[in-house]
Motif scaffolding. Sequence first.
Motif, PDB file in Angstrom:
ATOM      1  N   UNK A 164      -3.791   1.782 -36.938  1.00 45.79           N
ATOM      2  CA  UNK A 164      -4.051   1.240 -38.266  1.00 45.79           C
ATOM      3  C   UNK A 164      -5.115   0.153 -38.175  1.00 45.79           C
ATOM      4  N   UNK A 165      -5.737  -0.211 -39.314  1.00 48.67           N
ATOM      5  CA  UNK A 165      -6.715  -1.300 -39.310  1.00 48.67           C
ATOM      6  C   UNK A 165      -6.030  -2.636 -38.980  1.00 48.67           C
ATOM      7  N   UNK A 218     -11.428  -1.167 -38.914  1.00 51.78           N
ATOM      8  CA  UNK A 218     -12.105  -2.060 -39.860  1.00 51.78           C
ATOM      9  C   UNK A 218     -12.901  -3.137 -39.119  1.00 51.78           C
ATOM     10  N   UNK A 219     -13.508  -2.744 -38.014  1.00 51.01           N
ATOM     11  CA  UNK A 219     -14.254  -3.689 -37.183  1.00 51.01           C
ATOM     12  C   UNK A 219     -15.352  -4.392 -37.977  1.00 51.01           C
ATOM     13  N   UNK A 220     -16.083  -3.641 -38.771  1.00 52.33           N
ATOM     14  CA  UNK A 220     -17.208  -4.215 -39.515  1.00 52.33           C
ATOM     15  C   UNK A 220     -16.726  -5.278 -40.498  1.00 52.33           C
ATOM     16  N   UNK A 221     -15.669  -4.960 -41.254  1.00 51.11           N
ATOM     17  CA  UNK A 221     -15.143  -5.918 -42.231  1.00 51.11           C
ATOM     18  C   UNK A 221     -14.556  -7.143 -41.516  1.00 51.11           C
ATOM     19  N   UNK A 277     -20.829  -7.752 -30.168  1.00 53.99           N
ATOM     20  CA  UNK A 277     -19.983  -6.661 -29.683  1.00 53.99           C
ATOM     21  C   UNK A 277     -20.507  -6.183 -28.329  1.00 53.99           C
ATOM     22  N   UNK A 278     -19.692  -6.275 -27.320  1.00 51.45           N
ATOM     23  CA  UNK A 278     -20.104  -5.813 -25.993  1.00 51.45           C
ATOM     24  C   UNK A 278     -19.799  -4.328 -25.851  1.00 51.45           C
ATOM     25  N   UNK A 279     -20.832  -3.485 -25.670  1.00 52.01           N
ATOM     26  CA  UNK A 279     -20.566  -2.068 -25.386  1.00 52.01           C
ATOM     27  C   UNK A 279     -19.750  -1.931 -24.103  1.00 52.01           C
ATOM     28  N   UNK A 280     -19.146  -0.771 -23.887  1.00 54.75           N
ATOM     29  CA  UNK A 280     -18.289  -0.562 -22.721  1.00 54.75           C
ATOM     30  C   UNK A 280     -18.970  -0.976 -21.427  1.00 54.75           C
ATOM     31  N   UNK A 281     -20.193  -0.463 -21.217  1.00 55.08           N
ATOM     32  CA  UNK A 281     -20.888  -0.723 -19.963  1.00 55.08           C
ATOM     33  C   UNK A 281     -21.244  -2.205 -19.835  1.00 55.08           C
TER      34      UNK A 281
END
Length: 576
Positions: free
Chosen positions: A63-64, A107-110, A125-129
């Motif tokens: 869920x968000x 709802x990461x953006x919000x 936001x750190x990408x996986x790598x």
Amino acid sequence: MAVAMSQQEPDHLRAVVDMGSNGIRFSISTLQPPTARIMPTLYQHRIGISLYDAQYSAAGDRQPIDQQTIHAVVSSFQQFSLTCKDFGVLDKHITVLATEATRTAHNSEDFRKQIKERTGWDVIMLPKEEEGRVGAMGVASSLPELRGLVMDLGGGSMQLSWLIKHQDAQSVSMPKQGAASMPYGAAAMSRLLHEAEKSGTVAKFRTEVQAAVKQAYDELKVPKELQEAAQKSGGFTLYLSGGGFRGWGYVLMSNHRVKPYPIPVINGFKATRKEFLGTEDVKQAAAASLEDDEDSIFRVSERRAGQVPAVAFLINALAEALPQIKEVRFCQGGVREGHLFSTLPPDVCAQHPLVVATQPFDSPNASTAIADLLQAAFPPQPTDAANDDYRSVFTLATLDAFANLMYYHSSHSKDLQTSSALRTTTSGVLAGVHGVFHEDRTLLALLLCNRYGGDVPPSDESFKHNLEQLIDSPWTLWWIRYVGAVAALLASVFPAGVADRSKGRIQLKAGWTKDKKQRSLLSLHVKFGPGVNAQAFSKELSSIEKVGKKKGWIGGRDGFGHKVAVEWNNNNSVGS
């Protein structure tokens, strides 16, 4: 280590928010020279908001992130904003880093938008790598040198990488892609294992985890030099970071052969392969801590203790999926430390943390000359004694750090000197220093204690004994006593440090000779300069020789030690 705020320039202050899956960490550090390498922390705080748990309903459905959790996060950010103002952190030096839980939230953006609207801060936001690369740099900051595999166990994900960082080298080598990321963080693993147990698919899940780890290892393309070094030494060193692994490390410390384990900080703690894989012992200790407050384990919360079975499952899978692991090292460095360490110049990254940490306490004229004299007190060639490898133990960095702190406790009363010196690296002025092996903490503490004679009050005898039990070789324990006695002589000859006008007061030269029975004899020649009355130092000279008496050996007359002969001259008069 303690850092005076009044001495900190605002342009060197760095505030970092590490928004992880299991909690959010707020910190303010200083990168001001000359201690930038150890990134002294001025402020740190953690709130136990689990963004991972917030994304799962009681039924286990994704869920968000709910608005109540978002409000709690934003409120904590606003409070930290006030803290940054109190410390004088410039807005341009405030960084918010987010990892797996924020990256994958519905709802990461919000969520990030609300943080921006209420604080003015952008969430990076750190990408996986990149998360793996930053985490690996955090591990690199944690120790003077590293060479092996690296694993970071967060709440939602786990990263695998390799790392090579030689002491004095101005570069850190790691895979181009940073790290391989897998969805097996401590919180995620707990949920996945619970689901597998309910459905009777634990064996299938174990196979899945092992296959993912093997694939990740193959994709990293571990360099040949690292593989060959591992073959020669009996396996890889595995460096572990992240809350899930640190919890495991604290349980291992509680189960250590030395009880109670005398060093409270996890960074730099070492465990053998057998100890690391002793999952049943760890699980039992964690279960006991949950059932009874009297059996609670230091720095292991109920949440971490509850995750131990899942971490044990993961560790068993790692043991079967990875190549031979010889030993593990636990590291405190994570995203925060990795981010800061990545901003430092290469020459600063190459500095030895222990030397950097002790520089502020150095007498303006003392350390270099004192370290040179201490080196001169060692014979240049090794002895015939088995396992007496003193040259590799008492390195230049160790002697530099010792020399930097050799006068620090001299203003204390004699009642306090040995005890205060003994606790320098565990609860004293170096307790909070980042980047130090447990072996170095132990060695420096015992050297400082023996510089004042080594006799501690009854209240500290057990603590000193436990520290001594961490020294691998009894030969090293003997050399600690010898170096401490030599340091006491130097401190008496140079009570205010070594100035240009006093450099010629004393010279040392050591070598191996034979006694009348053709046994090895450590010969120390002490040459006093003009105007120095050697009789004033007869007590210190006698103390060095006493270290060589058999009753002063480690284990007594039939134990470990060397006979010592001290020869000294004073304006052409020779005594011994």
